[in-house]
Design a protein around this motif. Sequence first.
Motif, PDB file in Angstrom:
ATOM      1  N   TYR A  19       0.853  -1.190   0.000  1.00 62.21           N
ATOM      2  CA  TYR A  19       0.000   0.000   0.000  1.00 62.21           C
ATOM      3  C   TYR A  19       0.890   1.241   0.000  1.00 62.21           C
ATOM      4  N   PRO A  20       0.372   2.375  -0.448  1.00 64.65           N
ATOM      5  CA  PRO A  20       1.209   3.589  -0.532  1.00 64.65           C
ATOM      6  C   PRO A  20       1.624   4.082   0.849  1.00 64.65           C
ATOM      7  N   GLU A  22       1.504   6.937   1.962  1.00 66.76           N
ATOM      8  CA  GLU A  22       0.521   7.896   2.489  1.00 66.76           C
ATOM      9  C   GLU A  22      -0.496   7.223   3.416  1.00 66.76           C
ATOM     10  N   SER A 139      -8.255  -2.182  -2.328  1.00 66.22           N
ATOM     11  CA  SER A 139      -8.020  -1.517  -3.610  1.00 66.22           C
ATOM     12  C   SER A 139      -9.144  -1.824  -4.577  1.00 66.22           C
ATOM     13  N   TRP A 213      -6.587   7.055  -2.406  1.00 69.26           N
ATOM     14  CA  TRP A 213      -5.410   7.454  -3.179  1.00 69.26           C
ATOM     15  C   TRP A 213      -5.394   6.670  -4.488  1.00 69.26           C
ATOM     16  N   GLN A 215      -3.053   4.878  -6.884  1.00 73.63           N
ATOM     17  CA  GLN A 215      -1.715   4.307  -6.801  1.00 73.63           C
ATOM     18  C   GLN A 215      -1.338   3.704  -8.161  1.00 73.63           C
ATOM     19  N   THR A 266      -3.313   1.474 -12.653  1.00 76.75           N
ATOM     20  CA  THR A 266      -3.649   2.380 -11.564  1.00 76.75           C
ATOM     21  C   THR A 266      -4.786   1.780 -10.757  1.00 76.75           C
TER      22      THR A 266
END
Length: 279
Positions: A19-20, A22, A139, A213, A215, A266
């Motif tokens: 995961y990002p 952020e 996601s 987000w 990603q 994405t």
Amino acid sequence: MSTPFASAAPYHARYRPPYPAEFYTLLADRFALDGWQTVLDLGAGTGANSLALAPLVDHVYAVDPEPAMLAEGRRLAEERGCTNVSWLEGDASVVSRLCLPRIDLCVIGSAFRRMDRVRVLADLDAMLAPRGGIVLVSSAAGPEGQSPPWISVVEEVCADFLGADGGTEDGVAGPGDPARPEDLARPEDPARLEDLDEHLAKSAFSRIDTTVWNQRLRFTADQLVGLQLSFPRSSPALLGNRQRAFESALRQTLLDHDPGGTYTRTVAVTATLATRPRP
């Protein structure tokens, strides 16, 4: 005999995209993670969230029903010198019987959709500190709309080797896994996400805040091959003596599709933070 879940574990640890950053920054800010907190990673898999959160808190309890996933998590923790994660075997139905200390934050990935949500949320209500919270992270397909063409290439090769259903009849997926093997970046069905919010709204943790987000993920052909083996529905246990042929066919078909050898997608990463309503 190795199960699909167990045989997928080494590939899960190596090839699953994280995961990002952020996401973890958000958790640190919103839950004031300052090295004193206790975290429960429920349905931890190989511990991606556990290992990312460990430097921010006092202790993490990584709970998962698959011993092979936990073994990979322990291995990664040892490699990184991470000593404040406990790796506990069990599923969500027994979490209240693990005799854990008071929990400040519970993180659950896409495994939440396979849990008895009403029971889990009630159990967590008894386990979490008054100001504690739950975070659901998953996601979904990103803003690009249609899936990139290379995903169809993966689907075709999987169908050739494992059938249209990816080699299983019950559609079961393992810890942290998406519903279908071709969903290469843990995408969730948006309707499922709405359903999760409804369960939270009816629980003690009805104060909900969601952050999303976009990603961008980038894979090589070899990484996509390894990623497919990380899914229980296209795992080494199901492929058996066809694994090497599968790897070769998928790698070559991907390179025939795009000789550049780089494949992007994405995804929209959604973090749903749920806490008790303020008095």
